[in-house]
Design a protein around this motif. Structure first.
Motif, mmCIF file in Angstrom:
data_model
loop_
_atom_site.group_PDB
_atom_site.id
_atom_site.type_symbol
_atom_site.label_atom_id
_atom_site.label_comp_id
_atom_site.label_asym_id
_atom_site.label_seq_id
_atom_site.Cartn_x
_atom_site.Cartn_y
_atom_site.Cartn_z
ATOM 1 N N PHE A 1 8.700 -39.588 -21.258
ATOM 2 C CA PHE A 1 9.563 -38.581 -20.648
ATOM 3 C C PHE A 1 9.731 -38.834 -19.148
ATOM 4 O O PHE A 1 10.833 -38.688 -18.613
ATOM 5 C CB PHE A 1 9.004 -37.177 -20.897
ATOM 6 N N LYS B 1 20.008 -29.844 -21.053
ATOM 7 C CA LYS B 1 18.622 -30.064 -21.439
ATOM 8 C C LYS B 1 17.734 -28.989 -20.830
ATOM 9 O O LYS B 1 18.037 -28.439 -19.767
ATOM 10 C CB LYS B 1 18.166 -31.451 -21.001
ATOM 11 N N ILE C 1 11.994 -29.275 -17.753
ATOM 12 C CA ILE C 1 10.753 -29.810 -18.306
ATOM 13 C C ILE C 1 9.647 -29.783 -17.251
ATOM 14 O O ILE C 1 9.787 -30.353 -16.168
ATOM 15 C CB ILE C 1 10.933 -31.256 -18.794
ATOM 16 N N SER D 1 16.837 -37.861 -24.317
ATOM 17 C CA SER D 1 17.794 -37.010 -23.615
ATOM 18 C C SER D 1 18.683 -36.256 -24.601
ATOM 19 O O SER D 1 18.888 -35.046 -24.478
ATOM 20 C CB SER D 1 18.653 -37.861 -22.672
ATOM 21 N N LEU E 1 17.893 -29.509 -28.610
ATOM 22 C CA LEU E 1 16.932 -28.409 -28.535
ATOM 23 C C LEU E 1 17.511 -27.239 -27.739
ATOM 24 O O LEU E 1 17.383 -26.077 -28.136
ATOM 25 C CB LEU E 1 15.633 -28.879 -27.877
ATOM 26 N N LEU F 1 13.308 -37.396 -17.331
ATOM 27 C CA LEU F 1 13.547 -36.098 -17.953
ATOM 28 C C LEU F 1 12.609 -34.999 -17.468
ATOM 29 O O LEU F 1 12.787 -33.834 -17.814
ATOM 30 C CB LEU F 1 13.430 -36.230 -19.478
ATOM 31 N N LEU G 1 16.708 -33.563 -26.457
ATOM 32 C CA LEU G 1 16.504 -32.373 -25.619
ATOM 33 C C LEU G 1 17.772 -31.530 -25.526
ATOM 34 O O LEU G 1 17.716 -30.290 -25.528
ATOM 35 C CB LEU G 1 16.044 -32.784 -24.227
ATOM 36 N N GLU G 2 18.911 -32.192 -25.436
ATOM 37 C CA GLU G 2 20.183 -31.462 -25.409
ATOM 38 C C GLU G 2 20.339 -30.632 -26.680
ATOM 39 O O GLU G 2 20.785 -29.476 -26.640
ATOM 40 C CB GLU G 2 21.348 -32.444 -25.267
#
Length: 233
Positions: free
Chosen positions: A170, A2, A5, A143, A149, A175, A146-147
């Motif tokens: 989030f 991920k 952030i 989660s 992305l 995250l 995001l992985e």
């Protein structure tokens, strides 16, 4: 993997989100505060920024323009552009956002969608040159999104920039890695005013822990607070 952030926000002293509703200050002004926020945004060298549906709707301002069927679309992932200089990402569980093109000043649009979004809406996004990722479960699996992305768009560093609901989600999911908070010398104080973060009835108690990294005094009366964030054990 991920992306890293960073939640990057600007608020009044009481956590208000909308500068137009804040008190005035002899130490600075709204234009200076906005400029400082954008300057710090740029210096973070992120690969993209992420907001919720309401915030993105204020940016895109497009209306629905569904294409005629039949539709032949992917129900999981559509990549319109992997090579953008930056990415503008929105969480839109129910497929209510619309666009007039695939990018904003060179930032390519990616929409994170819920499982039940219609084929017609996906086809509209494809026609507009917008990329999308559809959640693989009834609940939005942030989660996993995001992985994807990170894997599909090579996004390694991402700014989370509100609104309050998506920020809270989030943080609650563990995250967020850092918080970058600009605090303006102003007060909102309206009853029921929007805060920069919120999460359900019980808030985030027991869900995350913050440790101060730095506190810098900037021009226009601003304070820049930086924290590391980790999920509570």
């Amino acid at each position: 993997m991920k992306p890293h952030i960073i939640c990057h926000m600007i608020t009044s002293l009481d956590g208000g989100l909308h500068p137009s509703r804040w008190t005035a200050s002899p130490d600075g002004n709204r234009a200076g505060w906005s400029t400082a926020y954008e300057t710090i945004h740029k210096t973070m060298n992120a690969d993209g920024w992420l907001v919720g549906r309401v915030t993105m709707a204020e940016i895109s301002k497009a209306g629905a323009h569904p294409p005629a069927g039949p539709f032949d679309v992917s129900r999981s992932l559509h990549v319109a552009n992997r090579d953008a200089k930056s990415f503008a990402i929105a969480v839109d569980q129910h497929g209510k956002l619309h666009f007039n093109g695939g990018d904003l000043d060179g930032d390519h649009f990616i929409v994170l969608l819920g499982k039940d979004v219609s084929d017609q809406h996906l086809a509209e996004l494809v026609a507009d040159g917008v990329s999308y990722i559809v959640s693989d479960g009834q609940e939005m699996n942030l989660s996993s999104l995001l992985e994807t992305l990170g894997r599909e768009f090579n996004i390694r560093r991402l700014l989370l920039e509100g609104g309050a609901g998506v920020n809270g989600s989030f943080f609650a999911a563990g995250l967020v890695d850092e918080l970058s908070l600009l605090v303006a010398p102003a007060i909102d104080a309206r009853k029921g005013s929007d805060r920069f973060i919120e999460y359900g009835q019980d808030g985030l108690a027991g869900k995350c822990e913050l440790s101060l990294l730095s506190c810098d005094k900037l021009d226009d009366g601003l304070l820049h607070l930086k924290y590391t964030v980790k999920a509570s054990a």
